[in-house]
Design a protein around this motif. Sequence first.
Motif, PDB file in Angstrom:
ATOM      1  N   MET A   1       0.830  -1.189   0.000  1.00 48.94           N
ATOM      2  CA  MET A   1       0.000   0.000   0.000  1.00 48.94           C
ATOM      3  C   MET A   1       0.863   1.236   0.000  1.00 48.94           C
ATOM      4  SD  MET A   1      -1.146   0.769   3.881  1.00 48.94           S
ATOM      5  CE  MET A   1      -1.425   2.411   3.346  1.00 48.94           C
ATOM      6  N   LEU A   2       0.302   2.361  -0.315  1.00 50.61           N
ATOM      7  CA  LEU A   2       1.010   3.624  -0.210  1.00 50.61           C
ATOM      8  C   LEU A   2       0.848   4.116   1.209  1.00 50.61           C
ATOM      9  CD1 LEU A   2       0.003   5.292  -3.570  1.00 50.61           C
ATOM     10  CD2 LEU A   2       1.893   3.770  -3.066  1.00 50.61           C
ATOM     11  N   GLU A   3       1.732   3.638   2.113  1.00 50.00           N
ATOM     12  CA  GLU A   3       1.567   3.931   3.521  1.00 50.00           C
ATOM     13  C   GLU A   3       1.737   5.414   3.798  1.00 50.00           C
ATOM     14  OE1 GLU A   3       4.418   1.487   5.451  1.00 50.00           O
ATOM     15  OE2 GLU A   3       3.090  -0.228   5.509  1.00 50.00           O
ATOM     16  N   GLY A   4       0.918   5.934   4.726  1.00 50.71           N
ATOM     17  CA  GLY A   4       1.081   7.297   5.172  1.00 50.71           C
ATOM     18  C   GLY A   4       0.362   8.332   4.355  1.00 50.71           C
ATOM     19  N   LEU A   5      -0.266   7.959   3.242  1.00 49.97           N
ATOM     20  CA  LEU A   5      -0.977   8.940   2.447  1.00 49.97           C
ATOM     21  C   LEU A   5      -2.185   9.458   3.216  1.00 49.97           C
ATOM     22  CD1 LEU A   5      -0.899   7.412  -1.123  1.00 49.97           C
ATOM     23  CD2 LEU A   5       0.632   9.066  -0.106  1.00 49.97           C
ATOM     24  N   PRO A   6      -2.503  10.739   3.119  1.00 47.34           N
ATOM     25  CA  PRO A   6      -3.576  11.309   3.907  1.00 47.34           C
ATOM     26  C   PRO A   6      -4.925  10.727   3.522  1.00 47.34           C
ATOM     27  CG  PRO A   6      -2.881  12.850   2.216  1.00 47.34           C
ATOM     28  CD  PRO A   6      -1.906  11.721   2.188  1.00 47.34           C
ATOM     29  N   PRO A   7      -5.859  10.576   4.503  1.00 46.59           N
ATOM     30  CA  PRO A   7      -7.144   9.966   4.212  1.00 46.59           C
ATOM     31  C   PRO A   7      -8.013  10.806   3.313  1.00 46.59           C
ATOM     32  CG  PRO A   7      -7.083  10.817   6.457  1.00 46.59           C
ATOM     33  CD  PRO A   7      -5.704  10.916   5.916  1.00 46.59           C
ATOM     34  N   ASN A   8      -7.799  12.104   3.264  1.00 50.17           N
ATOM     35  CA  ASN A   8      -8.582  12.981   2.411  1.00 50.17           C
ATOM     36  C   ASN A   8      -7.644  13.814   1.548  1.00 50.17           C
ATOM     37  OD1 ASN A   8     -11.229  12.360   3.599  1.00 50.17           O
ATOM     38  ND2 ASN A   8     -10.319  13.257   5.415  1.00 50.17           N
ATOM     39  N   GLY A   9      -8.217  14.481   0.566  1.00 51.74           N
ATOM     40  CA  GLY A   9      -7.391  15.372  -0.225  1.00 51.74           C
ATOM     41  C   GLY A   9      -6.756  14.685  -1.407  1.00 51.74           C
ATOM     42  N   ALA A  10      -5.485  15.039  -1.716  1.00 51.23           N
ATOM     43  CA  ALA A  10      -4.876  14.645  -2.977  1.00 51.23           C
ATOM     44  C   ALA A  10      -3.702  13.704  -2.778  1.00 51.23           C
ATOM     45  CB  ALA A  10      -4.413  15.889  -3.728  1.00 51.23           C
ATOM     46  N   THR A  11      -3.387  12.985  -3.838  1.00 50.49           N
ATOM     47  CA  THR A  11      -2.151  12.233  -3.954  1.00 50.49           C
ATOM     48  C   THR A  11      -1.277  12.958  -4.962  1.00 50.49           C
ATOM     49  OG1 THR A  11      -3.212  10.126  -3.453  1.00 50.49           O
ATOM     50  CG2 THR A  11      -1.135  10.040  -4.649  1.00 50.49           C
ATOM     51  N   HIS A  12      -0.005  13.105  -4.643  1.00 48.29           N
ATOM     52  CA  HIS A  12       0.924  13.848  -5.500  1.00 48.29           C
ATOM     53  C   HIS A  12       1.836  12.856  -6.204  1.00 48.29           C
ATOM     54  CE1 HIS A  12      -0.390  17.546  -3.500  1.00 48.29           C
ATOM     55  NE2 HIS A  12      -0.397  16.813  -2.407  1.00 48.29           N
ATOM     56  N   VAL A  13       1.933  12.989  -7.511  1.00 52.14           N
ATOM     57  CA  VAL A  13       2.659  12.023  -8.323  1.00 52.14           C
ATOM     58  C   VAL A  13       3.741  12.729  -9.130  1.00 52.14           C
ATOM     59  CG1 VAL A  13       2.468  10.240 -10.100  1.00 52.14           C
ATOM     60  CG2 VAL A  13       0.551  10.665  -8.542  1.00 52.14           C
ATOM     61  N   MET A  14       4.930  12.142  -9.128  1.00 52.34           N
ATOM     62  CA  MET A  14       5.997  12.579 -10.015  1.00 52.34           C
ATOM     63  C   MET A  14       6.208  11.475 -11.038  1.00 52.34           C
ATOM     64  SD  MET A  14       9.288  12.208 -11.154  1.00 52.34           S
ATOM     65  CE  MET A  14      10.121  11.219  -9.910  1.00 52.34           C
ATOM     66  N   ARG A  15       6.251  11.831 -12.309  1.00 49.66           N
ATOM     67  CA  ARG A  15       6.421  10.851 -13.381  1.00 49.66           C
ATOM     68  C   ARG A  15       7.532  11.297 -14.311  1.00 49.66           C
ATOM     69  NH1 ARG A  15       3.512   7.008 -16.538  1.00 49.66           N
ATOM     70  NH2 ARG A  15       3.991   7.179 -18.763  1.00 49.66           N
ATOM     71  N   VAL A  16       8.353  10.344 -14.719  1.00 49.71           N
ATOM     72  CA  VAL A  16       9.397  10.642 -15.690  1.00 49.71           C
ATOM     73  C   VAL A  16       9.577   9.420 -16.588  1.00 49.71           C
ATOM     74  CG1 VAL A  16      11.269   9.871 -14.154  1.00 49.71           C
ATOM     75  CG2 VAL A  16      11.769  11.472 -16.016  1.00 49.71           C
ATOM     76  N   GLU A  17       9.770   9.658 -17.871  1.00 44.78           N
ATOM     77  CA  GLU A  17      10.002   8.588 -18.830  1.00 44.78           C
ATOM     78  C   GLU A  17      11.479   8.505 -19.147  1.00 44.78           C
ATOM     79  OE1 GLU A  17       7.493   9.489 -22.133  1.00 44.78           O
ATOM     80  OE2 GLU A  17       5.628   9.278 -20.980  1.00 44.78           O
ATOM     81  N   ALA A  18      12.026   7.285 -19.201  1.00 47.87           N
ATOM     82  CA  ALA A  18      13.467   7.111 -19.390  1.00 47.87           C
ATOM     83  C   ALA A  18      13.744   5.679 -19.802  1.00 47.87           C
ATOM     84  CB  ALA A  18      14.208   7.440 -18.095  1.00 47.87           C
ATOM     85  N   PRO A  19      14.953   5.388 -20.303  1.00 54.55           N
ATOM     86  CA  PRO A  19      15.343   3.998 -20.537  1.00 54.55           C
ATOM     87  C   PRO A  19      15.294   3.217 -19.226  1.00 54.55           C
ATOM     88  CG  PRO A  19      16.841   5.497 -21.651  1.00 54.55           C
ATOM     89  CD  PRO A  19      15.982   6.338 -20.764  1.00 54.55           C
ATOM     90  N   GLU A  20      15.224   1.908 -19.333  1.00 50.46           N
ATOM     91  CA  GLU A  20      14.999   1.070 -18.160  1.00 50.46           C
ATOM     92  C   GLU A  20      15.997   1.324 -17.037  1.00 50.46           C
ATOM     93  OE1 GLU A  20      14.874  -3.660 -16.831  1.00 50.46           O
ATOM     94  OE2 GLU A  20      15.070  -3.112 -18.948  1.00 50.46           O
ATOM     95  N   HIS A  21      17.305   1.307 -17.342  1.00 50.54           N
ATOM     96  CA  HIS A  21      18.292   1.415 -16.268  1.00 50.54           C
ATOM     97  C   HIS A  21      18.205   2.748 -15.551  1.00 50.54           C
ATOM     98  CE1 HIS A  21      20.431   3.481 -19.544  1.00 50.54           C
ATOM     99  NE2 HIS A  21      21.211   4.017 -18.621  1.00 50.54           N
ATOM    100  N   GLU A  22      17.850   3.809 -16.276  1.00 53.73           N
ATOM    101  CA  GLU A  22      17.720   5.114 -15.628  1.00 53.73           C
ATOM    102  C   GLU A  22      16.414   5.215 -14.850  1.00 53.73           C
ATOM    103  OE1 GLU A  22      20.225   8.273 -18.173  1.00 53.73           O
ATOM    104  OE2 GLU A  22      18.559   7.375 -19.287  1.00 53.73           O
ATOM    105  N   ALA A  23      15.342   4.634 -15.374  1.00 52.04           N
ATOM    106  CA  ALA A  23      14.071   4.638 -14.638  1.00 52.04           C
ATOM    107  C   ALA A  23      14.228   3.905 -13.312  1.00 52.04           C
ATOM    108  CB  ALA A  23      12.975   3.999 -15.484  1.00 52.04           C
ATOM    109  N   ARG A  24      14.918   2.777 -13.346  1.00 45.94           N
ATOM    110  CA  ARG A  24      15.137   2.024 -12.110  1.00 45.94           C
ATOM    111  C   ARG A  24      16.030   2.800 -11.149  1.00 45.94           C
ATOM    112  NH1 ARG A  24      13.377  -3.147 -12.256  1.00 45.94           N
ATOM    113  NH2 ARG A  24      13.041  -4.182 -14.273  1.00 45.94           N
ATOM    114  N   ALA A  25      17.056   3.451 -11.682  1.00 50.64           N
ATOM    115  CA  ALA A  25      17.966   4.217 -10.825  1.00 50.64           C
ATOM    116  C   ALA A  25      17.236   5.376 -10.149  1.00 50.64           C
ATOM    117  CB  ALA A  25      19.146   4.736 -11.649  1.00 50.64           C
TER     118      ALA A  25
END
Length: 312
Positions: A1-25
């Motif tokens: 689960m996404l532990e600690g996320l607030p029960p109300n309000g928003a979830t904040h997401v950061m997304r980045v696209e990259a080759p596999e080794h960099e995405a994993r890093a």
Amino acid sequence: MLEGLPPNGATHVMRVEAPEHEARAIADIISESFDPAEVATAAFEEQDLAEGASWAMEAYFGEAPDEDSVRDLIRLVAPDHADKAEFLTLDKKDWVASSLEGLAPVAIGRFVIHGAHDRDRLPPSRIGIEIEAALAFGTGHHGTTKGCLSAIAAYGKQRRPARTLDVGTGTGVLAMAAARLFHAPVVASDIDRVAVVTAQANAKANRAAPHIHFLHAPGLGAGEFRRQGPYDLIVANILLPPLKAIARPLRRLLAPGGTVVLSGLLPSHANAALAAYRAQGLRLKRRRDIEGWTTLELTADSGRNETPAGRR
């Protein structure tokens, strides 16, 4: 689960696209730089990405992150992608609800994880676990949950545990699966009070509540874990840092010859998790890689304290 996320309000997401080794890093450095109770990361292969990218990486934050600080972390391992990171704010309730709409049931062994819309379509031989939009993460459609369910189902073909422990229970899917399959006591814990309340409601709706004792507790230090144990089967579907942190106390709660299932791991994290538990006298029995996530099944080196399958 996404532990600690607030029960109300928003979830904040950061997304980045990259080759596999960099995405994993990027996923590794972010997960290691933030409190695992506040941030969850995932790196995965995806279609139709920007040119030069084969994977995407997403981080989910309980509170709005400092974008400049996150970009600085990305620069340490993938400098060309720091400025490409996107920051999004999603309404939590709508996000979870929409993720369930139209999802097909997940069938793993005898288990079928489903929504209310598929309640009447289950074969009578299957164990149906119904999960709807909730205030905790865990619908059964994630690779980590599938790995744990596969391990529980495989375990049930060989034996029945006297007691099971589910660490980081989330919506309670794994605890309910164990309770419904084994008809034996299960202890389910979570660091997030909202998750515990949600899991309790789910267990009641799925007729699993009589077998499950829920605990709101960080780590495994509470005396109630010892009083309810030892445990023949322990399942921990969290993330690498807390998995490493609980290796020693978890081992103390394991019955002789018991089995431990670890998940919430990227494939690149598997060896680190395995090393921590090998140091506690456990050995690898099986590894499952499902949808970019790894589940490890480990066993104690000696003895066995379990009831053979089919016995009550």
